[in-house]
Design an enzyme around this catalytic site. Structure first.
Site: not given
Lengths: 663, 663
Positions: A285, A175, A224, A496-497
Site C-alpha cells: 500500500t 487496509d 493490496s 483497498d479490499h
C-alpha cells in the site's frame, strides 16, 4: 500480509471463444493471442505517463496450440476518434522499439497442474516507454498480427478538471476494511443506550459517503498491490503488481508502467509528499505510490524507488518521473534499511537517505522531538509495527520481539501510533511545502494491520487498529482546523479490499471454556436476541474511563464477547476471546506440508474445519464493495457508487493534475 | 425464515451495576427494577400514537433478589423540558389505569439454564393506551417505586416537516441484503471487461447513498420483525416484536404499541396503501406495517389486523388506528386464508376480504387481467412464493409442491414475480388514490427470499432474488416515468439486517467433484489471482442472451463458480455449485435432536463443521450496516450514516406526517 507471487498464469479466453472464467489464465487482460497493454477499457488522465507493451503469443501445445512460431512482423497503430489509424512510431514520435522474444508456460486448469502438463507459449514482443496522451477523447490502439488477426484496445482520455479545488490531500487507507468491520468497531467502542449510540465513529460523521468496487483486471478478488495500483494510477491491474500492467516476460521490472498520483503531484505541482503506514514501508500500500514492478516482493528495489526513478534501477528503459524522495516516510520495515540481505545491495540504506538530506528517526520520543524543516525518514520497527492493542493495552507483548529498527537486537517498545505519525507528518509537510504554484501537500496514511490481523483471524487486533484509524482521522481534522488548513484539505478515507468478516452474535466465553466437547462449546454462541449487548463499553461500576483515549473499548476481554468469522478459513479453533499473548497464528503446517489447526492456538476453543485450500495458512480477501468517506474541497465527487480507479481521477481532478498542453 | 420466539428473556443490568452484556436478560430495555416503555432514548414523530407500559419487578431469587413483593404504589409523572413533573393521568388527561400483576421467570446465564435454576420475578404493572405527544421538545418520563427508586426515560418529540415533498412513497426492502451481496450479484449478472463493468445494477445508479445501523434495542443482532418495527415506527424493539415494545407479561397482545408509518399515512392523509412481498404475507416484514404483537408467529391475528384495528382482536385495550384494509396485498401465505388451522378462527379468510370489497386473485394470469378499480388481495402460493431461479430457469422445481393458493392441492406454477406484483400494485394504487389532500400512495415491496435463501446457505437463489429486486426497481422507475409519477415519488431501497455473506474466491466445480477427500476438494477453491473472472456472464460463443430478461446471469452453473460463505454456519457441505433441485436444506436433526450435515445435501461436497449452536439448523443474521439507496422528492435526506429508526422519520418528513395540532 504478503501473498507469494503466483508465477503460473492461466487461460482466460482463447482465440476461439471459451466459455468460462478459469482459475489459471494465459495472461490476464489478454483475451486473444495478440496482447496490448494498456488493454481495452483503459482510461487515462490527460498527460499521464505510461508504457505500451505489445505481445504476440504462439502456444506450442494446449487448447490454443499453433505452430509455436510467434509473428514477429506484427504492426501497431493508434486511431484518435474517427481519424485514420496512424502508425504508433509516427503517432507518438517514437523510434521503433527493439523486438524481444521469450517463452513462458502455464497450466490451463487444476487437472493440468496435477498432471504436470504445462502449456508452453513462445512470445514476440515490443515495448514503448514513457508516452502520454494529452488530448481528451477516445483512442483505438490496434495490434495486427498473424496475417490479419487484430486486438483492439479502446482507450479514453478523460477531460481533466482545469480548476484546482484542494490545496492538500490527506488520503487514509484502512487496509482490508469493510463496512462490517466499521460496524463491529462502533459496537465495541461506542456506548449504546436502548439502541441509540451516544457517540459515533468519525467515519460515520463524514460529509460524503461512497462505495467503490475493488475487483482486479483479471480476477474478481484483488490483493493490496493491485488495488493500490487502481487507487493511485486509475488503472486496474493484476494481483501482486505495483504501478504496472503485468506482461508475460520473466523479469519483474520490464512490465509496462503507469504514472502514479504521487509522481504526478511531484511532476505537475512539485508539492510536498508524505507516506505513512503501520506496515513495513516496502509493503504494497505505501509502495504503490512510487514503485513499478509486477512483483510486490521486490522490497529492495521498492525502497530504492522512494529515492530514485525506475530508470536508476533498470537503465534499459526510460522512466523519467518519480516520487523524488518523499518529504516524509514513516512506518516499519527496518530490514530494508539495516545493512544486510534485505537492503539494497546489502548496504546501510539509512545512510543513503541521510546522504539525500533526510533526518532519520527510530522511536516515538525522537518523532515528537523532530523538527519540521528537513525531509524525515521514520522507521520504527523491523517488519510491521506493533498493533494498537499491544502498544496500548497489553504492552508486555512488545517485549522479546527484538524488532528495534536500529538492528541492535533490542525491542521496539517506544513505537508511535498511526495518529502520532500522521500528525507529525502534517506538520512537516506543512512546513516544507513551497510557496505559490507549488504549494500544498499530498499524504497517504495507512492503517495496515486491519488487514494483517484479519488474515490471522485476530479480529480484536484488527478492530483495535480500525479504531486507531478512526481516532487518527478525528485528530487530523482537529489538527488541520488548528493550523488553519482544514478548509483547504481534501480528506478521503477508504479501503483497498475486504475480508468476509461479520459479527453474527455474542459468546459467553466463560461457558465456552467450561464445556468439554466442541459441540457443547458452540452452545456458548448467542444469536438474535441472545446476542445480548456490547460488553466492551462497560466496566464494573464505571462509565467508559477513556484511559486509552476516547472512542476505544474500556475492556477488551469481557465475559460476553462478540462472535464473528469468515466463510473463508484455514482449519482453526475459535474461542471468541481476545488473544492476550499477541497476534494469533491460527494454522500451522503439518508433516505433509498442508495447513491445519495450530496446536498452540486457542486451546480452549472448538475446531472449525476450513473452506480454503490446505496450502493457505490464513484467511483471504473478499469481494464486497468498500466504503468511501470524504470531507473538504472536491469531496462531493466521492458520493455514490463507482469503480476503484475513479478514486484516482477524483483526487487528480481535485488537484487539477491533468494537463492538455503536452507538458 | 422465521425464528421461534425465545421465551426466556434475561438480565441486562441490575439495580446494582453489572459489568457485562449477557446472553439472557431479565427484560430488554429495562436496566433497573422499574421499567418504563417507551424507554429512555425514545424519539417520537409529533402526534404519533403510542402506549405506555410501567412495570415494577421484584425478583424472588437470583443476583437481584428482593423480598419478592413488587411495589404496587409506584407513581409516574411526565416532565416537559424544564417544567415540573406532572402526574401522568393529569398530563395525558387519562384515567388511572388498572393495576395488573403477574410472575415470569428467566435464566441469568447458560449455566443457570443447564442447571434448570430459573430466577422468578413478581411484577406489578399498569398500561396507558393510545396516547400522543404533539409538541416538539424533550420529555422526562419518571417512574418512582420502592420508596424512592426511580427510572427515568428521556423522550424526544422531533420537530416535524411542515411541507409535504413526496406525493408517493415506494419503499423496497431486500430482506437480509448486504452490500457484499449486491457486489456478488453485480459480479454474476453484469459483464465486465478488463475490470470495467459494461452495465450496472439499478441500485448502483441511484442518486443518494446511505448506511443504516440495524441493531436491536436489547441485542446487537436483529430479526426481521424487530427491524421492521424500527423502519416503520422509528422505535428500536426486541427480536420477534411487531409494532410494540416487549413487556414481561405472558400474552403476546398486551405489549405497548406504537403507530406505524402505514397507520399514520392512513390516519393523517388517507392515501392509498400497498403491501407486496414474495414471502407469506403474514411474515414479519409485511406484517410490521399493520400488526402489533410481541410474537411474530401470531399469523392469524396478523392477517386479521390487515383488515381491522388491534382493538377488534383484543377489546381490553383501545387502539384506534389501523391500516384500514390496504388497497393492495400481494404475496404468498395461503395457509392463513384457506379455512383451516392457520386461518383466523378456522374460517375462509378469502371470504372475509371479499366481504370487505376485495378482488381476490391467485395467479399471474389473473394478476395481469385484474382491473385497477377495486381493492385487491393476491395470494399466489401456500407459504413463501417460488424463487426467481425456480420460476425462471429451473421451472421443474415448481412441480410437486402442492402449494396452490386455492388449497386444491395442485401446484402454484403460474406465480408472478416481484416485478409483476409491484407494477400492478402501482397501477391499482394510482387508480385508487383520492383527489386533493388525500392524494398519493405508499407501498412497501419486499424481496423476502434474499434472506430466506441466505438462511439455508443457498447463495445462488438469494442472489437471483436480489437481482429480481434490482430488476423490479428498474422497471418501477421506468413505469413511474411512463405514467408521469416519477418526479412525485420517493423511492427508498434498503435492507433490514445482514447475513455475514461474502465472496472470497472462485471454485472449479469439476475439479472439486473429481477429488476423493475433503482436503483435496478444498483445493478447487481459487483465491486472489486464481479467483478468475465471472463465468456467469458468458456462454459458449455468445454475449449475454437476455433470455431471462436483462441483468441476470446467462448461465447459473458455469464450471468456474464464485466461492462464498459465512462465519456462522451449522455443520454442512460445500460444493459451490447451484442446487438444481430447488432450495437447499443444509442441516438436519440427528437422533439426539441436534443439527448436523443433511446427508442428502451436496453429497459431492466437503464437510465444514459449524460455528453455531447445534440447535441451529440454518445460518443467522449479522451485524453489518446495510446500504440505503434513494431517489426522488425527499431522497437527499437518505445520504450518510444513520440509525434504522431514522428511515421512519425521513419518510414521515417527506410525507409531512407529523402534526403539532393535537389531531
Amino acid at each position: 500480509m504478503r501473498r507469494s507471487a503466483t508465477t503460473a498464469t492461466a487461460l482466460l479466453l482463447g482465440a476461439a471463444t471459451l466459455a468460462s472464467a478459469q482459475t489459471y489464465q494465459r495472461l490476464g487482460a489478454c483475451p486473444k493471442l495478440g496482447c496490448v497493454f494498456p488493454p481495452d477499457q483503459t482510461e487515462f488522465l490527460a498527460g499521464q505517463l505510461f508504457d505500451i507493451r505489445l505481445e504476440v503469443h504462439a502456444p506450442v501445445n494446449g487448447s490454443e496450440a499453433t505452430n509455436g512460431v510467434p509473428d514477429e512482423k506484427f504492426t501497431f497503430c493508434i486511431q484518435n476518434g474517427k481519424g485514420p489509424c496512424e502508425d504508433a512510431n509516427k503517432f507518438f514520435k517514437a523510434k521503433e522499439p527493439t523486438l524481444e522474444k521469450w517463452t513462458f508456460q502455464y497450466y490451463e486448469d487444476l487437472f493440468a497442474r496435477d498432471a504436470k502438463t504445462p502449456t508452453v507459449v513462445n512470445v514476440a514482443a515490443k515495448a514503448y516507454r514513457a508516452l502520454s496522451l494529452s488530448q481528451p477523447g477516445t483512442y483505438a490502439a490496434k495490434l495486427t498480427y498473424n496475417g490479419g488477426g487484430q486486438t483492439v484496445a479502446n482507450w479514453v482520455v478523460r477531460k481533466p478538471a482545469t480548476h484546482r479545488k484542494a490545496k492538500n490531500v490527506l488520503f487514509f487507507i484502512g487496509d482490508g476494511m469493510t463496512q462490517a468491520m466499521i460496524t463491529a468497531a462502533r459496537l465495541i467502542a461506542h456506548k449504546s443506550i436502548n439502541g441509540k449510540y451516544q457517540s459515533l465513529m468519525q467515519m460515520d460523521q463524514m460529509d460524503n459517503l461512497g462505495h467503490q468496487m475493488t475487483h482486479s483486471i483479471d480476477s474478481f478478488i484483488t490483493d493490496s498491490a493491485n488495488s493500490a495500483t487502481a487507487l493511485y494510477t486509475g488503472k486496474k491491474s493484476t494481483v501482486n503488481a505495483l504501478g504496472v500492467y503485468v506482461d508475460s516476460s520473466k523479469t519483474p521490472f520490464d512490465d509496462p508502467k503507469v504514472e502514479t498520483i504521487a509522481e504526478l503531484f511531484r511532476r505537475r505541482i512539485g508539492g510536498a509528499l508524505g507516506i505513512v503506514s503501520t506496515a513495513y514501508i516496502a509493503d504494497a500500500t505505501p509502495a504503490g505510490l512510487c514503485s513499478h514492478t509486477r512483483d510486490r516482493g521486490q522490497y529492495a528495489s521498492i525502497v530504492t524507488e522512494y529515492l530514485y526513478n525506475a530508470t536508476f534501477l533498470n537503465s534499459t528503459f526510460a522512466w523519467p518521473t518519480s516520487c523524488q524522495g518523499p518529504d516524509v516516510i514513516f512506518g516499519g520495515g527496518a530490514e530494508q534499511f539495516i545493512a544486510g540481505k534485505g537492503s539494497p545491495n546489502g548496504t546501510d540504506f539509512y545512510k543513503a537517505f541521510q546522504a539525500q538530506g533526510y533526518n532519520v528517526i527510530h522511536n516515538n520520543t525522537e518523532l515528537q522531538a523532530a523538527g519540521t524543516k528537513d525531509k524525515t525518514l521514520g522507521i520504527f520497527s523491523v517488519s510491521n509495527m506493533a498493533k494498537w492493542i499491544d502498544r496500548n493495552v497489553m504492552r508486555d507483548n512488545l517485549k522479546g520481539m527484538k524488532d528495534s529498527p536500529t538492528g541492535d537486537g533490542t525491542d521496539a517498545t517506544d513505537q508511535p501510533g498511526l495518529k502520532e505519525m500522521t500528525i507529525k507528518a502534517i506538520d512537516i509537510l506543512q512546513a516544507r511545502q513551497k510557496k505559490g504554484k507549488g504549494e500544498g501537500w499530498f499524504m497517504m496514511s495507512e492503517a495496515a494491520s486491519i488487514d494483517k490481523m484479519m488474515h490471522v483471524l485476530d479480529y480484536d487486533r484488527a478492530l483495535g487498529d480500525l479504531l486507531e484509524l478512526d481516532d487518527t482521522i478525528r485528530a487530523s481534522i482537529d489538527h488541520l482546523k488548528k493550523i488553519g488548513e482544514y478548509k483547504n484539505t481534501l480528506i478521503v478515507v477508504t479501503a483497498d479490499h475486504g475480508h468476509g468478516f461479520d459479527v453474527f452474535g455474542g459468546a459467553d466465553t466463560k461457558y465456552l471454556a467450561a464445556q468439554s466437547t466442541d459441540r457443547k462449546k458452540r452452545d456458548a454462541v448467542g444469536v438474535y436476541a441472545n446476542s445480548g449487548l456490547s460488553g466492551y463499553t462497560t466496566s464494573p461500576g464505571s462509565l467508559p474511563n477513556n484511559q486509552t483515549g476516547p472512542n476505544f473499548p474500556v475492556q477488551w476481554n469481557p465475559r460476553y464477547t462478540y462472535a464473528a468469522g469468515f466463510g473463508a478459513n484455514p482449519d482453526h479453533r475459535e474461542t471468541y476471546a481476545i488473544n492476550t499473548k499477541g497476534p494469533r497464528v491460527p494454522a500451522t503446517a503439518g508433516t505433509d506440508g498442508t495447513y491445519g489447526v495450530n496446536p498452540a492456538d486457542n486451546q480452549a476453543g472448538f475446531t472449525v474445519e476450513g473452506t480454503l485450500p490446505t496450502d493457505e495458512s490464513q484467511g483471504v480477501h473478499s469481494l464486497t464493495d468498500v466504503s468511501v468517506f470524504a470531507n473538504g474541497p472536491g469531496a462531493e465527487a466521492f458520493k455514490g457508487v463507482y469503480n476503484s480507479i475513479d478514486i484516482f481521477f477524483k483526487i487528480a481532478d481535485a488537484l487539477a493534475l491533468g494537463r492538455t498542453d503536452g507538458h
